[in-house]
Design an enzyme around this catalytic site. Sequence first.
Site, PDB file in Angstrom:
ATOM      1  N   LYS A  18     -86.217-178.206 -87.244  1.00  0.00           N
ATOM      2  CA  LYS A  18     -85.921-179.643 -87.091  1.00  0.00           C
ATOM      3  C   LYS A  18     -87.185-180.407 -86.659  1.00  0.00           C
ATOM      4  CE  LYS A  18     -82.630-178.917 -84.039  1.00  0.00           C
ATOM      5  NZ  LYS A  18     -82.697-177.443 -83.958  1.00  0.00           N
ATOM      6  N   ARG A  93     -74.720-182.767 -80.807  1.00  0.00           N
ATOM      7  CA  ARG A  93     -74.560-181.316 -80.773  1.00  0.00           C
ATOM      8  C   ARG A  93     -73.132-180.899 -80.490  1.00  0.00           C
ATOM      9  NH1 ARG A  93     -80.250-179.970 -79.378  1.00  0.00           N
ATOM     10  NH2 ARG A  93     -80.359-177.720 -79.326  1.00  0.00           N
ATOM     11  N   ARG A 132     -93.050-169.143 -81.544  1.00  0.00           N
ATOM     12  CA  ARG A 132     -93.411-170.571 -81.453  1.00  0.00           C
ATOM     13  C   ARG A 132     -94.327-170.845 -80.263  1.00  0.00           C
ATOM     14  NH1 ARG A 132     -88.850-175.030 -81.247  1.00  0.00           N
ATOM     15  NH2 ARG A 132     -88.080-173.719 -79.559  1.00  0.00           N
ATOM     16  N   ARG A 164     -92.219-172.150 -74.778  1.00  0.00           N
ATOM     17  CA  ARG A 164     -91.090-172.737 -74.059  1.00  0.00           C
ATOM     18  C   ARG A 164     -90.344-171.663 -73.287  1.00  0.00           C
ATOM     19  NH1 ARG A 164     -88.024-176.683 -78.229  1.00  0.00           N
ATOM     20  NH2 ARG A 164     -86.236-175.670 -77.250  1.00  0.00           N
ATOM     21  N   ARG A 175     -78.518-169.492 -76.973  1.00  0.00           N
ATOM     22  CA  ARG A 175     -78.585-170.791 -77.657  1.00  0.00           C
ATOM     23  C   ARG A 175     -77.930-170.696 -79.040  1.00  0.00           C
ATOM     24  NH1 ARG A 175     -84.769-171.577 -77.512  1.00  0.00           N
ATOM     25  NH2 ARG A 175     -84.411-173.428 -78.779  1.00  0.00           N
TER      26      ARG A 175
HETATM   27  P1  AP5 Z   1     -89.119-175.887 -84.828  1.00  0.00           P
HETATM   28  O1  AP5 Z   1     -89.444-176.925 -85.861  1.00  0.00           O
HETATM   29  O2  AP5 Z   1     -89.712-176.033 -83.480  1.00  0.00           O
HETATM   30  O3  AP5 Z   1     -87.530-175.669 -84.759  1.00  0.00           O
HETATM   31  P2  AP5 Z   1     -86.379-176.586 -84.120  1.00  0.00           P
HETATM   32  O4  AP5 Z   1     -85.231-176.565 -85.073  1.00  0.00           O
HETATM   33  O5  AP5 Z   1     -86.929-177.929 -83.737  1.00  0.00           O
HETATM   34  O6  AP5 Z   1     -86.023-175.688 -82.874  1.00  0.00           O
HETATM   35  P3  AP5 Z   1     -85.730-176.056 -81.343  1.00  0.00           P
HETATM   36  O7  AP5 Z   1     -85.798-174.772 -80.588  1.00  0.00           O
HETATM   37  O8  AP5 Z   1     -86.624-177.162 -80.872  1.00  0.00           O
HETATM   38  O9  AP5 Z   1     -84.279-176.531 -81.447  1.00  0.00           O
HETATM   39  P4  AP5 Z   1     -83.257-176.584 -80.325  1.00  0.00           P
HETATM   40  O10 AP5 Z   1     -82.219-177.400 -81.012  1.00  0.00           O
HETATM   41  O11 AP5 Z   1     -82.795-175.329 -79.737  1.00  0.00           O
HETATM   42  O12 AP5 Z   1     -84.066-177.213 -79.118  1.00  0.00           O
HETATM   43  P5  AP5 Z   1     -84.032-178.640 -78.441  1.00  0.00           P
HETATM   44  O13 AP5 Z   1     -85.394-178.918 -77.967  1.00  0.00           O
HETATM   45  O14 AP5 Z   1     -83.340-179.651 -79.278  1.00  0.00           O
HETATM   46  O15 AP5 Z   1     -89.532-174.461 -85.462  1.00  0.00           O
HETATM   47  C1  AP5 Z   1     -89.436-173.275 -84.701  1.00  0.00           C
HETATM   48  C2  AP5 Z   1     -90.634-172.354 -85.008  1.00  0.00           C
HETATM   49  O16 AP5 Z   1     -90.555-171.920 -86.356  1.00  0.00           O
HETATM   50  C3  AP5 Z   1     -92.014-173.041 -84.878  1.00  0.00           C
HETATM   51  O17 AP5 Z   1     -92.944-172.133 -84.354  1.00  0.00           O
HETATM   52  C4  AP5 Z   1     -92.394-173.436 -86.320  1.00  0.00           C
HETATM   53  O18 AP5 Z   1     -93.789-173.415 -86.513  1.00  0.00           O
HETATM   54  C5  AP5 Z   1     -91.715-172.316 -87.105  1.00  0.00           C
HETATM   55  N1  AP5 Z   1     -91.203-172.780 -88.408  1.00  0.00           N
HETATM   56  C6  AP5 Z   1     -90.552-173.946 -88.681  1.00  0.00           C
HETATM   57  N2  AP5 Z   1     -90.202-173.997 -89.984  1.00  0.00           N
HETATM   58  C7  AP5 Z   1     -90.637-172.819 -90.544  1.00  0.00           C
HETATM   59  C8  AP5 Z   1     -90.561-172.242 -91.853  1.00  0.00           C
HETATM   60  N3  AP5 Z   1     -89.957-172.871 -92.855  1.00  0.00           N
HETATM   61  N4  AP5 Z   1     -91.081-171.008 -92.038  1.00  0.00           N
HETATM   62  C9  AP5 Z   1     -91.689-170.335 -91.023  1.00  0.00           C
HETATM   63  N5  AP5 Z   1     -91.794-170.825 -89.765  1.00  0.00           N
HETATM   64  C10 AP5 Z   1     -91.271-172.038 -89.531  1.00  0.00           C
HETATM   65  O19 AP5 Z   1     -83.051-178.370 -77.183  1.00  0.00           O
HETATM   66  C11 AP5 Z   1     -83.433-177.562 -76.090  1.00  0.00           C
HETATM   67  C12 AP5 Z   1     -82.344-177.582 -75.031  1.00  0.00           C
HETATM   68  O20 AP5 Z   1     -82.153-178.948 -74.557  1.00  0.00           O
HETATM   69  C13 AP5 Z   1     -80.945-177.160 -75.493  1.00  0.00           C
HETATM   70  O21 AP5 Z   1     -80.787-175.758 -75.443  1.00  0.00           O
HETATM   71  C14 AP5 Z   1     -80.054-177.896 -74.488  1.00  0.00           C
HETATM   72  O22 AP5 Z   1     -80.032-177.234 -73.242  1.00  0.00           O
HETATM   73  C15 AP5 Z   1     -80.770-179.230 -74.306  1.00  0.00           C
HETATM   74  N6  AP5 Z   1     -80.304-180.247 -75.266  1.00  0.00           N
HETATM   75  C16 AP5 Z   1     -81.058-180.847 -76.238  1.00  0.00           C
HETATM   76  N7  AP5 Z   1     -80.307-181.721 -76.920  1.00  0.00           N
HETATM   77  C17 AP5 Z   1     -79.066-181.675 -76.392  1.00  0.00           C
HETATM   78  C18 AP5 Z   1     -77.844-182.338 -76.711  1.00  0.00           C
HETATM   79  N8  AP5 Z   1     -77.753-183.207 -77.733  1.00  0.00           N
HETATM   80  N9  AP5 Z   1     -76.756-182.039 -75.963  1.00  0.00           N
HETATM   81  C19 AP5 Z   1     -76.830-181.161 -74.923  1.00  0.00           C
HETATM   82  N10 AP5 Z   1     -77.945-180.494 -74.594  1.00  0.00           N
HETATM   83  C20 AP5 Z   1     -79.056-180.749 -75.327  1.00  0.00           C
END
Ligand code: AP5
Length: 219
Positions: A18, A93, A132, A164, A175
């Site tokens: 994402k 979410r 990552r 992270r 997660r």
């Molecule tokens: P990356 O692009 O970083 O993936 P992402 O989908 O953004 O993953 P996140 O871990 O950031 O998502 P998340 O939803 O768990 O975390 P968030 O910060 O929202 O890619 C990942 C890796 O893969 C990178 O190294 C990249 O280089 C590599 N990559 C990407 N595409 C690739 C490809 N095609 N091929 C190969 N490699 C690739 O949330 C964190 C925490 O915050 C949650 O657990 C929760 O506690 C809280 N939170 C956030 N939002 C909410 C909400 N709405 N409600 C409640 N709690 C929330």
Amino acid sequence: MATITHDLVLLGPPGAGKGTQARWVVEALGIPQISTGDMLRAARQAGTPLGRQADVYMSAGRLVPDEVVVGLVSERLREADCARGFLLDGFPRTIPQAEALDAELARHGRKLRTVVALEVDDETLVRRLSGRRTCAACNRIWHLEFDPPPAVDACTCGGTLQQRDDDKEATIRNRLRVYHEQTAPLLAYYERQGVLRRVDGSGTADEVRRRVAEAVGGR
Ligand code: AP5
């Protein structure tokens, strides 16, 4: 892109890409990226009461309570730079978050146009998240194997790379479980609204980029 769609959601499990895809979409469309994960991490780093509250949930790989996140996003959506559109990354979410978003947009005579759902299998997600690294200075996302930085701990901008704390395998698994239980039901929710575009998130980042461009421009 054939048509520019402004009010967008990027949905998908942890590690689906994402953040990686959001980066070019917001540049191409000239809209802000609203990442609840980034907003919560910033609050945590700043040590605000919200950040301290969120820390407990984030460290365990659990979702921060709906009312906290909904308040944060509703406030952000009222800022001037969202007038022409926005890209939500990591929100909604849960079904209550999606309903709150619909209500907030309806208050301003708006409606979500496209929800792009990135689909990737769990084992690939674990591999992506384990490798990552994020730059503490410019926020650039790297991957030790798939998108290697110039050095294990340094970004091209000179900033330090960090892992992270929720990217440890046990927390990643939690997660993913939370995603399947609480977030995956949103696929049916948005399918019913006719706004869902499922995108195969496997393959290289460039391959995924082409599919996302088609999904975003195809409406
Ligand atoms: P990356 O692009 O970083 O993936 P992402 O989908 O953004 O993953 P996140 O871990 O950031 O998502 P998340 O939803 O768990 O975390 P968030 O910060 O929202 O890619 C990942 C890796 O893969 C990178 O190294 C990249 O280089 C590599 N990559 C990407 N595409 C690739 C490809 N095609 N091929 C190969 N490699 C690739 O949330 C964190 C925490 O915050 C949650 O657990 C929760 O506690 C809280 N939170 C956030 N939002 C909410 C909400 N709405 N409600 C409640 N709690 C929330």
